[in-house]
Design a protein around this motif. Structure first.
Motif, mmCIF file in Angstrom:
data_model
loop_
_atom_site.group_PDB
_atom_site.id
_atom_site.type_symbol
_atom_site.label_atom_id
_atom_site.label_comp_id
_atom_site.label_asym_id
_atom_site.label_seq_id
_atom_site.Cartn_x
_atom_site.Cartn_y
_atom_site.Cartn_z
ATOM 1 N N THR A 190 1.173 -1.096 0.120
ATOM 2 C CA THR A 190 0.223 0.509 -0.057
ATOM 3 C C THR A 190 0.597 1.323 0.141
ATOM 4 N N THR A 191 0.012 2.585 0.016
ATOM 5 C CA THR A 191 1.221 3.494 -0.301
ATOM 6 C C THR A 191 1.008 5.035 0.716
ATOM 7 N N PHE A 192 -0.046 4.306 1.574
ATOM 8 C CA PHE A 192 -0.438 5.668 2.582
ATOM 9 C C PHE A 192 0.076 5.235 3.942
ATOM 10 N N LYS A 193 1.602 4.625 3.719
ATOM 11 C CA LYS A 193 1.958 4.249 5.059
ATOM 12 C C LYS A 193 3.491 4.784 5.282
ATOM 13 N N TRP A 194 4.553 4.408 4.948
ATOM 14 C CA TRP A 194 6.184 4.603 4.081
ATOM 15 C C TRP A 194 6.449 6.035 3.079
ATOM 16 N N LEU A 195 5.259 5.083 2.165
ATOM 17 C CA LEU A 195 5.207 5.953 0.299
ATOM 18 C C LEU A 195 5.214 6.994 0.588
ATOM 19 N N LEU A 196 3.891 7.680 1.808
ATOM 20 C CA LEU A 196 3.823 8.876 1.716
ATOM 21 C C LEU A 196 2.823 9.630 0.977
ATOM 22 N N GLY A 197 1.812 8.702 0.494
ATOM 23 C CA GLY A 197 0.901 8.315 -0.885
ATOM 24 C C GLY A 197 -0.220 8.714 0.212
ATOM 25 N N PRO A 198 -1.283 9.483 -0.029
ATOM 26 C CA PRO A 198 -2.657 9.253 -0.353
ATOM 27 C C PRO A 198 -3.769 8.355 0.016
ATOM 28 N N HIS A 199 -4.404 7.356 0.658
ATOM 29 C CA HIS A 199 -5.048 6.408 1.126
ATOM 30 C C HIS A 199 -5.811 5.463 -0.514
ATOM 31 N N GLY A 200 -5.541 4.478 -0.692
ATOM 32 C CA GLY A 200 -6.737 3.991 -1.744
ATOM 33 C C GLY A 200 -5.091 3.976 -2.866
ATOM 34 N N ALA A 201 -4.574 3.716 -2.741
ATOM 35 C CA ALA A 201 -3.790 2.785 -3.913
ATOM 36 C C ALA A 201 -3.168 1.703 -3.275
ATOM 37 N N ALA A 202 -2.727 0.516 -3.845
ATOM 38 C CA ALA A 202 -1.982 -0.927 -3.732
ATOM 39 C C ALA A 202 -1.071 -0.861 -4.844
ATOM 40 N N PHE A 203 0.218 -1.235 -4.926
ATOM 41 C CA PHE A 203 0.964 -1.715 -5.894
ATOM 42 C C PHE A 203 1.080 -3.419 -5.957
ATOM 43 N N LEU A 204 1.206 -3.663 -7.732
ATOM 44 C CA LEU A 204 1.657 -5.170 -7.257
ATOM 45 C C LEU A 204 2.291 -5.597 -8.343
ATOM 46 N N ALA A 205 3.409 -6.663 -7.880
ATOM 47 C CA ALA A 205 4.963 -7.025 -8.856
ATOM 48 C C ALA A 205 4.541 -8.009 -8.497
ATOM 49 N N VAL A 206 4.641 -8.585 -10.051
ATOM 50 C CA VAL A 206 4.165 -10.577 -10.654
ATOM 51 C C VAL A 206 5.348 -10.580 -10.770
ATOM 52 N N PRO A 207 5.643 -11.972 -11.532
ATOM 53 C CA PRO A 207 6.796 -12.372 -12.865
ATOM 54 C C PRO A 207 6.340 -12.000 -13.557
ATOM 55 N N GLU A 208 7.155 -12.469 -14.836
ATOM 56 C CA GLU A 208 6.834 -12.050 -16.014
ATOM 57 C C GLU A 208 5.561 -13.107 -17.075
ATOM 58 N N ASP A 209 5.749 -14.145 -16.653
ATOM 59 C CA ASP A 209 4.869 -15.043 -16.770
ATOM 60 C C ASP A 209 3.426 -15.170 -16.107
ATOM 61 N N PHE A 210 3.326 -13.768 -15.361
ATOM 62 C CA PHE A 210 2.174 -13.931 -14.371
ATOM 63 C C PHE A 210 1.829 -14.664 -12.936
ATOM 64 N N GLY A 211 2.848 -15.772 -13.131
ATOM 65 C CA GLY A 211 2.355 -16.528 -12.429
ATOM 66 C C GLY A 211 1.351 -17.070 -11.751
ATOM 67 N N ASP A 212 0.204 -17.734 -12.702
ATOM 68 C CA ASP A 212 -0.215 -18.498 -12.625
ATOM 69 C C ASP A 212 -1.917 -17.867 -12.688
ATOM 70 N N LEU A 213 -1.708 -15.920 -11.591
ATOM 71 C CA LEU A 213 -2.825 -15.592 -11.202
ATOM 72 C C LEU A 213 -3.727 -14.936 -12.976
ATOM 73 N N LYS A 214 -5.395 -15.508 -11.722
ATOM 74 C CA LYS A 214 -6.138 -15.245 -12.907
ATOM 75 C C LYS A 214 -6.681 -13.625 -12.631
ATOM 76 N N PRO A 215 -6.627 -13.244 -13.471
ATOM 77 C CA PRO A 215 -7.173 -11.572 -13.626
ATOM 78 C C PRO A 215 -8.883 -11.566 -13.401
ATOM 79 N N VAL A 216 -8.888 -12.341 -11.951
ATOM 80 C CA VAL A 216 -10.694 -11.930 -11.789
ATOM 81 C C VAL A 216 -11.320 -11.031 -11.363
ATOM 82 N N LEU A 217 -10.665 -9.704 -11.796
ATOM 83 C CA LEU A 217 -11.023 -8.270 -10.994
ATOM 84 C C LEU A 217 -11.493 -7.263 -12.583
ATOM 85 N N ALA A 218 -10.384 -8.162 -13.573
ATOM 86 C CA ALA A 218 -9.974 -7.867 -14.627
ATOM 87 C C ALA A 218 -11.144 -5.994 -14.578
ATOM 88 N N GLY A 219 -11.542 -5.419 -15.761
ATOM 89 C CA GLY A 219 -12.225 -4.518 -16.235
ATOM 90 C C GLY A 219 -11.880 -4.071 -17.181
#
Length: 350
Positions: A190-219
């Motif tokens: 998340t970004t609102f703690k030590w990264l000093l940003g506003p609430h409401g953002a969180a980054f995700l880093a994945v492997p190049e092949d996406f690591g078998d993740l399913k984009p179930v929230l894709a819009g």
């Protein structure tokens, strides 16, 4: 040439003694200015293109901080939603190994799934508890409750030896502890703690092949061409980690971009040295008062048993800390000074 101190003083002017970054960080002045401008863009009916550009600039800044290509970074809203993505992508019966009393957003989605085998062990035994059949190990890099730092190198080796994937939440570490997202399958912050940003953002880093993740929230934003993906099913998902994006909180990402730029200017190594020096000063002062904090060497978070109940009186005196499970939790970041530490110690001595 600006120094660390001059950069910090130009951006922060707290009205109290704020030692609670583990709950939420202070916003830099540049971030506040950017948020005000973003609100004006909306209020005046101007095109939103600059705000969408801020999303991509913030994504790129986090990628640099995490040491991975930008194509491996997704822009989301919360740690729990990313954890939910991991949980939804596992097959029924998969074993997930977690640390005892880790932060709820990291672990709870695996429990609510209902058909996963979730195993809980003490943090110090996490690496030794990886075994054949463990599908995923999920852990915070730094524990929210007491600041303990996970032995990530040992965990990485154990997971590799047994074919398990790794999920590390850097929410209590990114900004003062170096992040090497490429060493793990999935990392979030998340970004609102030590990264000093506003609430409401969180980054995700994945492997190049996406690591078998399913984009179930894709819009629509997860499409290869988002503006061509607004109606009906997405015909072509993004070829990058952007396929795991959710519709961004534009104001939040506008602010996050400026906060991450400040951290880049200061340098995480310099921030870490500053934060840990203050935490060590607090630990030494506690010892002089006869208090022993929970062991968390090398952490910017210090938790003291039995003193959590003093949080309200400290807040009334203008000193902001947290009460976590009866422990007084103080967290030290770049805008704090030795005088802040000494003021808290003086208050605790009375």
């Amino acid at each position: 040439m600006e120094t660390f101190e001059s950069l910090v003083r130009a951006e922060f002017a707290p009205k109290n003694t704020f030692l609670n970054t583990a709950s939420s960080g202070l916003l830099p002045a540049r971030t506040v200015t950017a948020l005000q401008e973003a609100a004006l863009i909306r209020a005046e009916g101007r095109p939103l293109d600059p705000l969408f550009q801020d999303v991509e600039a913030a994504r790129a800044a986090f990628a640099r901080l995490a040491g991975v290509p930008v194509a491996r970074v997704a822009a989301g809203a919360s740690v729990s939603s990313h954890s939910g993505l991991f949980a939804a992508s596992l097959p029924p019966g998969a074993e997930v190994l977690t640390a005892e009393d880790d932060f709820t957003s990291v672990v709870n989605p695996f429990h609510t799934r209902g058909d996963l085998k979730v195993r809980i062990v003490p943090l110090e035994r996490l690496a030794d508890s990886v075994r054949p059949g463990t599908a995923l190990v999920a852990v915070s890099a730094a524990q929210s409750a007491d600041g303990r730092i996970a032995d990530l190198s040992a965990l990485r080796e154990a997971a590799r030896d047994h074919g398990a994937r790794t999920y590390v939440d850097f929410s209590q570490a990114a900004g003062w502890l170096p992040v090497d997202a490429g060493s793990y399958d999935y990392t979030v912050s998340t970004t609102f703690k030590w990264l000093l940003g506003p609430h409401g953002a969180a980054f995700l880093a994945v492997p190049e092949d996406f690591g078998d993740l399913k984009p179930v929230l894709a819009g629509w934003v997860a499409g290869e061409v988002p503006w061509d993906s607004c109606y009906g099913p997405v015909a072509e998902l993004a070829h990058s980690a952007r396929r795991f994006d959710v519709s961004p909180a534009l104001f939040t990402y506008t602010g996050t971009r400026r906060s991450l730029e400040l951290l880049e200017e200061l340098g995480v190594d310099a921030v870490r040295a500053h934060d840990l020096a203050l935490a060590d000063r607090f630990r030494k002062g506690l010892a002089a008062l006869g208090h022993e904090p929970l062991p968390a060497p090398g952490s910017a978070i210090v938790s003291v048993p039995g003193l959590g109940g003093r949080q309200p009186e400290l807040s009334a005196a203008g000193i902001e800390v947290s009460n976590r499970a009866g422990n007084l939790r103080a967290s030290f970041h770049l805008y704090n000074t030795a005088a802040d530490v000494d003021r808290l110690l003086d208050a605790l001595s009375s």
